[in-house]
Design an enzyme around this catalytic site. Structure first.
Site, PDB file in Angstrom:
ATOM      1  N   ASN A  17       0.838  -1.210   0.000  1.00  0.00           N
ATOM      2  CA  ASN A  17       0.000   0.000   0.000  1.00  0.00           C
ATOM      3  C   ASN A  17       0.869   1.255   0.000  1.00  0.00           C
ATOM      4  O   ASN A  17       0.558   2.235  -0.683  1.00  0.00           O
ATOM      5  CB  ASN A  17      -0.946   0.004   1.200  1.00  0.00           C
ATOM      6  CG  ASN A  17      -2.204  -0.792   0.927  1.00  0.00           C
ATOM      7  OD1 ASN A  17      -3.038  -0.381   0.124  1.00  0.00           O
ATOM      8  ND2 ASN A  17      -2.340  -1.946   1.575  1.00  0.00           N
ATOM      9  N   ARG A  68       2.063   1.079  25.800  1.00  0.00           N
ATOM     10  CA  ARG A  68       1.593   1.498  24.472  1.00  0.00           C
ATOM     11  C   ARG A  68       1.677   3.018  24.306  1.00  0.00           C
ATOM     12  O   ARG A  68       2.065   3.531  23.260  1.00  0.00           O
ATOM     13  CB  ARG A  68       0.134   1.040  24.300  1.00  0.00           C
ATOM     14  CG  ARG A  68      -0.414   1.259  22.916  1.00  0.00           C
ATOM     15  CD  ARG A  68      -1.893   0.926  22.844  1.00  0.00           C
ATOM     16  NE  ARG A  68      -2.197  -0.460  23.146  1.00  0.00           N
ATOM     17  CZ  ARG A  68      -2.054  -1.467  22.282  1.00  0.00           C
ATOM     18  NH1 ARG A  68      -1.598  -1.240  21.080  1.00  0.00           N
ATOM     19  NH2 ARG A  68      -2.371  -2.686  22.627  1.00  0.00           N
ATOM     20  N   ASN A 110      -6.834   4.782   7.846  1.00  0.00           N
ATOM     21  CA  ASN A 110      -6.363   3.398   7.809  1.00  0.00           C
ATOM     22  C   ASN A 110      -7.021   2.687   6.634  1.00  0.00           C
ATOM     23  O   ASN A 110      -8.126   3.032   6.225  1.00  0.00           O
ATOM     24  CB  ASN A 110      -6.765   2.700   9.122  1.00  0.00           C
ATOM     25  CG  ASN A 110      -6.310   1.251   9.166  1.00  0.00           C
ATOM     26  OD1 ASN A 110      -5.185   0.926   8.782  1.00  0.00           O
ATOM     27  ND2 ASN A 110      -7.181   0.359   9.615  1.00  0.00           N
ATOM     28  N   HIS A 112      -8.310  -1.152   5.649  1.00  0.00           N
ATOM     29  CA  HIS A 112      -8.600  -2.432   6.297  1.00  0.00           C
ATOM     30  C   HIS A 112      -9.085  -3.420   5.238  1.00  0.00           C
ATOM     31  O   HIS A 112      -9.928  -3.067   4.403  1.00  0.00           O
ATOM     32  CB  HIS A 112      -9.673  -2.229   7.374  1.00  0.00           C
ATOM     33  CG  HIS A 112     -10.033  -3.495   8.089  1.00  0.00           C
ATOM     34  ND1 HIS A 112      -9.191  -4.066   9.022  1.00  0.00           N
ATOM     35  CD2 HIS A 112     -11.114  -4.299   7.991  1.00  0.00           C
ATOM     36  CE1 HIS A 112      -9.746  -5.185   9.462  1.00  0.00           C
ATOM     37  NE2 HIS A 112     -10.920  -5.343   8.861  1.00  0.00           N
ATOM     38  N   GLY A 146     -11.537   3.164  18.508  1.00  0.00           N
ATOM     39  CA  GLY A 146     -11.841   1.727  18.473  1.00  0.00           C
ATOM     40  C   GLY A 146     -10.984   0.976  17.471  1.00  0.00           C
ATOM     41  O   GLY A 146     -10.103   1.538  16.823  1.00  0.00           O
ATOM     42  N   VAL A 147     -11.271  -0.321  17.360  1.00  0.00           N
ATOM     43  CA  VAL A 147     -10.544  -1.146  16.392  1.00  0.00           C
ATOM     44  C   VAL A 147     -11.350  -1.177  15.086  1.00  0.00           C
ATOM     45  O   VAL A 147     -12.418  -1.797  15.021  1.00  0.00           O
ATOM     46  CB  VAL A 147     -10.335  -2.584  16.940  1.00  0.00           C
ATOM     47  CG1 VAL A 147      -9.643  -3.457  15.892  1.00  0.00           C
ATOM     48  CG2 VAL A 147      -9.510  -2.552  18.213  1.00  0.00           C
ATOM     49  N   ASP A 148     -10.862  -0.452  14.088  1.00  0.00           N
ATOM     50  CA  ASP A 148     -11.483  -0.414  12.751  1.00  0.00           C
ATOM     51  C   ASP A 148     -12.925   0.098  12.792  1.00  0.00           C
ATOM     52  O   ASP A 148     -13.792  -0.405  12.070  1.00  0.00           O
ATOM     53  CB  ASP A 148     -11.429  -1.814  12.096  1.00  0.00           C
ATOM     54  CG  ASP A 148     -10.004  -2.344  12.018  1.00  0.00           C
ATOM     55  OD1 ASP A 148      -9.095  -1.569  11.722  1.00  0.00           O
ATOM     56  OD2 ASP A 148      -9.806  -3.552  12.273  1.00  0.00           O
TER      57      ASP A 148
HETATM   58  C1  GAR Z   1      -3.193  -4.865   3.840  1.00  0.00           C
HETATM   59  O1  GAR Z   1      -4.099  -5.833   3.365  1.00  0.00           O
HETATM   60  C2  GAR Z   1      -3.884  -3.985   4.857  1.00  0.00           C
HETATM   61  O2  GAR Z   1      -5.227  -3.719   4.565  1.00  0.00           O
HETATM   62  C3  GAR Z   1      -3.767  -4.823   6.092  1.00  0.00           C
HETATM   63  O3  GAR Z   1      -2.481  -5.379   6.039  1.00  0.00           O
HETATM   64  C4  GAR Z   1      -2.094  -5.507   4.679  1.00  0.00           C
HETATM   65  C5  GAR Z   1      -0.771  -4.790   4.523  1.00  0.00           C
HETATM   66  O4  GAR Z   1      -0.245  -5.000   3.272  1.00  0.00           O
HETATM   67  N1  GAR Z   1      -3.961  -4.049   7.270  1.00  0.00           N
HETATM   68  C6  GAR Z   1      -4.536  -4.508   8.361  1.00  0.00           C
HETATM   69  O5  GAR Z   1      -4.952  -5.648   8.466  1.00  0.00           O
HETATM   70  C7  GAR Z   1      -4.623  -3.503   9.490  1.00  0.00           C
HETATM   71  N2  GAR Z   1      -5.327  -4.045  10.576  1.00  0.00           N
HETATM   72  P1  GAR Z   1       0.950  -4.106   2.743  1.00  0.00           P
HETATM   73  O6  GAR Z   1       2.010  -4.076   3.844  1.00  0.00           O
HETATM   74  O7  GAR Z   1       1.442  -4.850   1.534  1.00  0.00           O
HETATM   75  O8  GAR Z   1       0.421  -2.744   2.426  1.00  0.00           O
END
Ligand code: GAR
Length: 220
Positions: A17, A68, A110, A112, A146-148
């Site tokens: 990404n 954290r 973010n 997701h 929150g989470v997502d």
């Molecule tokens: C992606 O699918 C992103 O949506 C997910 O991790 C992957 C990262 O891929 N993120 C999550 O699950 C966040 N909770 P990348 O490092 O190749 O961009």
């Protein structure tokens, strides 16, 4: 022409990404500049991709912090010093605290790999398959406490196929992430995104693609 939006990207892994955002900045379709890439894991692909693009990189290892909040304070300091206007989480696998959100109110987004509010959290491609869902996709959203759970900016839908594994579904979803994440950032860079509670409005309006998706097809 207005100045490019200054973005800080946080990543934990491969960084595809991040790469999509870099590519769109480079081809001029995204009026933004990634000023810093921070990872919480050493030696990950995201660091390599950023370095190759000449972007400042930093690894702040969360394992070096007992709380954290302390980890988040370290992140915030670096991002503020870099005068970041938008923080984009791109495969960042840490939950960020209120301390972080307070430092960048309404300015953390973010991506997701599921159609929120279905399947927040981790291992969501496998969860969607196990549930028997016919579609999944990806969601770009503002980050709240929150989470997502934050307000949704843009989503893309993909079908789940009968022989899908978590990996094949993840790849199909990622292809869409690479399109919608830079698009969401561009809308923000253009000042077209307004948030009112859970509602995100794009101004001027940007109509959806009015195609119904059906899986399995009604034609077969
Ligand atoms: C992606 O699918 C992103 O949506 C997910 O991790 C992957 C990262 O891929 N993120 C999550 O699950 C966040 N909770 P990348 O490092 O190749 O961009």
């Amino acid at each position: 022409m207005s100045k490019p939006l200054r973005i800080g990207v946080l990543a934990s892994g491969g960084g595809t990404n991040l790469q999509a955002i870099i590519d769109r900045c480079q081809d001029g379709s995204l009026s933004a500049e990634i000023v810093i890439v921070i990872t919480n894991n050493p030696g990950v692909g995201a660091l390599e991709r950023a370095a190759k693009a000449g972007i400042q990189t930093l690894c702040i290892n969360h394992r070096d912090f007992s709380r954290r909040e302390e980890f988040d304070e370290a992140l915030v300091k670096v991002l503020l010093d870099a005068e970041v206007e938008l923080v984009a989480l791109a495969g960042f696998m840490r939950i960020i605290s209120q301390t972080f959100i307070d430092a960048f109110p309404g300015r953390v987004i973010n991506v997701h790999p599921a159609l929120l509010p279905a399947f927040p959290g981790l291992h969501v491609q496998q969860q969607a398959i196990d549930y028997g869902a016919r579609f999944s996709g990806c969601t770009v959203h503002f980050v709240d406490g929150g989470v997502d759970t934050g307000p949704i900016i843009i989503q893309a839908v993909v079908p789940i196929l009968p022989d899908d594994t978590a990996d094949t579904l993840a790849a199909r979803i990622l292809e869409q992430e690479h399109k919608v994440y830079p698009r969401a950032i561009q809308l923000i860079a253009e000042g077209r995104v307004r948030v009112d509670g859970r509602q995100v409005t794009i101004e001027p309006a940007c109509p959806p693609e009015l195609t119904a998706l059906v899986n399995p097809s009604i034609k077969g």
